[in-house]
Design an enzyme around this catalytic site. Sequence first.
Site, PDB file in Angstrom:
ATOM      1  N   GLU A  92       1.677 -33.188 -18.032  1.00 22.93           N
ATOM      2  CA  GLU A  92       2.185 -33.609 -16.724  1.00 22.93           C
ATOM      3  C   GLU A  92       1.044 -34.131 -15.856  1.00 22.93           C
ATOM      4  O   GLU A  92      -0.096 -33.688 -15.981  1.00 22.93           O
ATOM      5  CB  GLU A  92       2.826 -32.413 -16.009  1.00 22.93           C
ATOM      6  CG  GLU A  92       4.086 -31.928 -16.706  1.00 22.93           C
ATOM      7  CD  GLU A  92       4.718 -30.731 -16.002  1.00 22.93           C
ATOM      8  OE1 GLU A  92       5.917 -30.805 -15.740  1.00 22.93           O
ATOM      9  OE2 GLU A  92       4.016 -29.739 -15.719  1.00 22.93           O
ATOM     10  N   CYS A 334      -0.388 -26.669  -7.385  1.00 23.59           N
ATOM     11  CA  CYS A 334      -1.465 -26.081  -8.184  1.00 23.59           C
ATOM     12  C   CYS A 334      -0.940 -24.928  -9.020  1.00 23.59           C
ATOM     13  O   CYS A 334      -0.299 -24.022  -8.495  1.00 23.59           O
ATOM     14  CB  CYS A 334      -2.545 -25.498  -7.283  1.00 23.59           C
ATOM     15  SG  CYS A 334      -3.458 -26.699  -6.377  1.00 23.59           S
TER      16      CYS A 334
HETATM   17  N1  SAH Z   1      -8.900 -25.491 -15.448  1.00 20.86           N
HETATM   18  C1  SAH Z   1      -9.363 -26.097 -14.214  1.00 20.86           C
HETATM   19  C2  SAH Z   1      -8.439 -27.184 -13.774  1.00 20.86           C
HETATM   20  C3  SAH Z   1      -7.098 -26.736 -13.263  1.00 20.86           C
HETATM   21  S1  SAH Z   1      -7.202 -26.921 -11.577  1.00 20.86           S
HETATM   22  C4  SAH Z   1      -9.555 -25.021 -13.163  1.00 20.86           C
HETATM   23  O1  SAH Z   1      -9.064 -23.916 -13.361  1.00 20.86           O
HETATM   24  O2  SAH Z   1     -10.214 -25.261 -12.172  1.00 20.86           O
HETATM   25  C5  SAH Z   1      -5.892 -26.105 -10.942  1.00 20.86           C
HETATM   26  C6  SAH Z   1      -6.264 -25.341  -9.694  1.00 20.86           C
HETATM   27  O3  SAH Z   1      -5.091 -24.621  -9.291  1.00 20.86           O
HETATM   28  C7  SAH Z   1      -7.302 -24.312  -9.979  1.00 20.86           C
HETATM   29  O4  SAH Z   1      -8.124 -24.009  -8.900  1.00 20.86           O
HETATM   30  C8  SAH Z   1      -6.412 -23.147 -10.327  1.00 20.86           C
HETATM   31  O5  SAH Z   1      -7.087 -21.970 -10.369  1.00 20.86           O
HETATM   32  C9  SAH Z   1      -5.370 -23.256  -9.263  1.00 20.86           C
HETATM   33  N2  SAH Z   1      -4.146 -22.490  -9.568  1.00 20.86           N
HETATM   34  C10 SAH Z   1      -3.716 -22.111 -10.777  1.00 20.86           C
HETATM   35  N3  SAH Z   1      -2.560 -21.405 -10.680  1.00 20.86           N
HETATM   36  C11 SAH Z   1      -2.264 -21.353  -9.363  1.00 20.86           C
HETATM   37  C12 SAH Z   1      -1.186 -20.800  -8.628  1.00 20.86           C
HETATM   38  N4  SAH Z   1      -0.190 -20.126  -9.214  1.00 20.86           N
HETATM   39  N5  SAH Z   1      -1.190 -20.958  -7.292  1.00 20.86           N
HETATM   40  C13 SAH Z   1      -2.178 -21.640  -6.684  1.00 20.86           C
HETATM   41  N6  SAH Z   1      -3.208 -22.195  -7.324  1.00 20.86           N
HETATM   42  C14 SAH Z   1      -3.263 -22.053  -8.654  1.00 20.86           C
END
Ligand code: SAH
Length: 348
Positions: A92, A334
């Site tokens: 996605e 996110c």
């Molecule tokens: N693997 C990388 C890229 C993904 S970025 C990383 O972790 O940075 C996606 C962002 O959204 C990251 O900061 C991640 O931690 C955050 N994220 C993941 N799940 C989330 C959620 N349920 N609510 C809010 N942010 C979230």
Amino acid sequence: MEKLDIRDLSYEELVDYLKGQGQKPYRAKQIFAWIYKKGAASFNAMTNLSLGLREILKNNFTFSETIVAKKEIASDATIKFLFDLDDYEKVESVLIPTATRTTVCVSTQAGCKFSCQFCASGIGGWTRNLNCAEILEQILYAQRMSQEQPLSHIVFMGTGEPLDNYDHLMKAIRTINAEEGMNIAARRITISTVGLVPKIKKLVQEGIQVELAVSLHGSNNDIRNTLMPVNKRYPLSELIETCKEYIKATNRQVTFEYILIKDLTCTDKAALELSQLLKGMLCKLNLIPYNRVAEFAHKPPSLEEMIAFRDKLIRLGIHATLRSPRGRDVSAACGQLRHYAKIESKIN
Ligand code: SAH
């Protein structure tokens, strides 16, 4: 040998290839302009190339057709696309238009290995890295869908861990950044990582001015170990030390992303720990309200709690901002992007 997609080639590689075919180097510029500036989706569309050259390209490269199996538009105009890849894997990406910028959030892997205990992307496990063409195609598609307001920002915050697919990521970034390619400034490209220490060190050596965002999410090793198992491999002290090296070598600010989960990460103790951890660093702390994912029991704090937490951090000398979530009603926010099971037939 299996054919490469034309978008797997860097500009320099295409120049070399064409030279080998006895073609003039300026043809590479024309081909790149067709793909990255004019949004061509096939060799046939490249009408200022001779039929002979188009035949050579067709015989030696693929130009995979993009199949978008699903498109969902949220009430805030965020659009989520579900791409059906050649092997029926699915990823996605999200197009986020605002008054001042148009951002595309890009996936780099089908699924994710890192099992962060709040994120939907890791729940179905990891299947494979995306190749350079598949990474670029998400951006090119978003660009075609956003004609009135050209893309201004690229964030590698979709499914997967960008730095775990380092070579394809960097190659895609070079094409996005290249004058002959999309010509988007490196400073408008953000790589977000779970904190893969050796790869952050490697990134320093690239000499490219991209933005680095590090998913912090825990203010101490106990919490971070629970939320992000990768912390057992690269614990906080090592991660922060590496970020300091990155800042020193590049003279650039690092953004830390920090998820706000009720009674866990959004507490007075956490604010104090964060301020100690980040004190004196050239950094920004981006607070992200937890977006609900059915498989996890976490709850987001109330808006009042989140604002109070941000203000406490600011009083403690930390440059903290609160991110407003986008695209929640279509699960495009996110952490809500998923690894869909591979389907055996394409949906048209
Ligand atoms: N693997 C990388 C890229 C993904 S970025 C990383 O972790 O940075 C996606 C962002 O959204 C990251 O900061 C991640 O931690 C955050 N994220 C993941 N799940 C989330 C959620 N349920 N609510 C809010 N942010 C979230």
